[in-house]
Enzyme design. Structure first.
Site, PDB file in Angstrom:
ATOM      1  N   ARG A 165      46.367  -1.041 -11.471  1.00  0.00           N
ATOM      2  CA  ARG A 165      47.786  -0.666 -11.595  1.00  0.00           C
ATOM      3  C   ARG A 165      48.541  -1.534 -12.588  1.00  0.00           C
ATOM      4  O   ARG A 165      49.715  -1.859 -12.396  1.00  0.00           O
ATOM      5  CB  ARG A 165      48.484  -0.709 -10.222  1.00  0.00           C
ATOM      6  CG  ARG A 165      47.913   0.239  -9.188  1.00  0.00           C
ATOM      7  CD  ARG A 165      48.038   1.694  -9.614  1.00  0.00           C
ATOM      8  NE  ARG A 165      47.324   2.558  -8.684  1.00  0.00           N
ATOM      9  CZ  ARG A 165      46.055   2.953  -8.832  1.00  0.00           C
ATOM     10  NH1 ARG A 165      45.366   2.547  -9.899  1.00  0.00           N
ATOM     11  NH2 ARG A 165      45.474   3.736  -7.955  1.00  0.00           N
ATOM     12  N   SER A 239      54.035   5.774  -3.444  1.00  0.00           N
ATOM     13  CA  SER A 239      53.526   4.512  -2.900  1.00  0.00           C
ATOM     14  C   SER A 239      54.375   3.367  -3.438  1.00  0.00           C
ATOM     15  O   SER A 239      54.378   3.095  -4.636  1.00  0.00           O
ATOM     16  CB  SER A 239      52.066   4.310  -3.304  1.00  0.00           C
ATOM     17  OG  SER A 239      51.253   5.322  -2.745  1.00  0.00           O
ATOM     18  N   GLU A 335      55.172  -1.660  -6.408  1.00  0.00           N
ATOM     19  CA  GLU A 335      54.519  -0.929  -7.488  1.00  0.00           C
ATOM     20  C   GLU A 335      55.501  -0.377  -8.520  1.00  0.00           C
ATOM     21  O   GLU A 335      55.247  -0.488  -9.720  1.00  0.00           O
ATOM     22  CB  GLU A 335      53.668   0.215  -6.924  1.00  0.00           C
ATOM     23  CG  GLU A 335      52.902   0.967  -7.990  1.00  0.00           C
ATOM     24  CD  GLU A 335      51.890   1.936  -7.409  1.00  0.00           C
ATOM     25  OE1 GLU A 335      51.797   3.057  -7.932  1.00  0.00           O
ATOM     26  OE2 GLU A 335      51.203   1.570  -6.443  1.00  0.00           O
TER      27      GLU A 335
END
Length: 341
Positions: A165, A239, A335
């Site tokens: 990520r 998320s 995130e």
């Protein structure tokens, strides 16, 4: 190229929070992007590039700059061999539509990333991925406007410094580039096992005997619909926390107390632990605070029930981070990117 003033960012982000941007401009071509950056430089204005707004959190203060909406389109097969096909995709293309088009052409490599919100240009920024696939697996190169050199450059996959990520675009070169298009190399092959654990479980539970690209897409979309709320109905950013990455000694320490802790070995020797599991084990599934809620079906997701500003989101985020740290000794990370003053 349209330029608007004093625009609320709530309607452009799926979390439905945040203040205004002084200017907002839509770019439909590379030429639009270059012109906007050059004009912004003359006026000493910062630029923030926004795609679908599904992985961005905005602050309440006015952004005294330009939010650039990247709407560059395009989906073109540029070369192929007997085994692979290279596809060039405009940064403003809706990612899920890209996946659907690729499957329609019988091309394998991104089908497990069905249903991921956002645009194609955002995919390399955080190296998006799901169910065993990530953009780093198929990306060959991308074209971007380099605001440092005022040129359009080609950046190859091995220059993107991809990790879980993460990439140069949200790390050491954050804000430098505006991605214009990406080129993926996809395979002319049907998917083959082994499949990601939750995907295999779906296949087994539904007694699916023949697996192809379309079957994978339907399975992924169904799994996602069970775990992720529709942001049109329940404002969220998907998320909200990254899965945790720990060293082997830390995993072994946790396994002594939690023998059932799920984990996945990473190529760098670390182990990925689902942060949703950590939040759930900490007793926070369904937790409500400051108008925000931990989604009952997926503890990775924060839902905006009645929050009115960024401070509400920040408050519940810090509460969750602290509770998880106190219980497991792991500091979990957000995130989504943030657009602040």
């Amino acid at each position: 190229m349209d330029v608007m003033t004093n625009i609320s960012l709530k309607q452009y982000t799926t979390m439905k929070l945040g203040g205004e941007t002084r200017y907002m401009a839509t770019a439909d071509s590379a030429g639009d992007v270059v012109s906007l950056y050059r004009n912004a430089r003359k006026e000493n204005l910062p630029i923030f590039v926004l795609g679908g707004g599904s992985n961005v959190i905005t602050h309440d203060e006015v952004f005294e700059g330009i939010v650039l909406l990247n709407k560059i389109k395009g989906f073109e097969v540029i070369s192929e061999t007997d085994e692979t096909t290279d596809v060039k995709i405009g940064a403003g293309e809706v990612w899920d539509e890209v996946v659907e088009k690729a499957i329609g052409l019988g091309l394998q490599g991104i089908e497990a990333m069905s249903g991921i919100p956002g645009t194609a240009g955002a995919a390399p920024v955080q190296n998006v991925g799901a169910y065993g696939q990530e953009i780093a697996d198929t990306l060959i190169s991308l074209e971007a406007y380099d605001s440092k050199t005022d040129t359009i450059v080609t950046i190859y996959a091995d220059e993107c410094d991809f990790s879980y990520r993460n990439s140069i675009f949200r790390d050491k070169e954050k804000g430098r580039y505006c991605i214009l298009n990406i080129t993926l190399r996809l395979n002319k092959a049907e998917p083959k096992p082994p499949y990601y654990a939750s995907l295999q479980r779906y296949i087994d539970e539904n007694d699916i005997r023949e697996v192809n690209l379309s079957v994978i897409r339907v399975a992924v979309l169904n799994i996602r619909s069970e775990k992720l709320p529709d942001p049109a109905e329940l404002p969220s950013a998907g998320s909200f926390f990254k899965n945790a990455l720990v060293e082997k000694w830390k995993l072994e320490e946790l396994q002594r107390e939690y023998s059932d802790i799920p984990n996945y070995a990473m190529s760098d020797g670390r182990y990925k632990i689902p942060t949703g599991w950590l939040i759930d084990k900490a007793g926070l599934r369904g937790y409500r605070s400051h108008g925000m809620r931990v989604y009952e079906k997926n503890a990775l997701v924060l839902v905006n029930d009645s929050a009115t500003g960024y401070d509400d989101l920040a408050a519940i985020r810090e509460e969750i981070v602290q509770i998880v740290f106190d219980k497991f000794g792991i500091k979990i990370e957000q995130e989504p990117l943030e657009l602040s003053r």
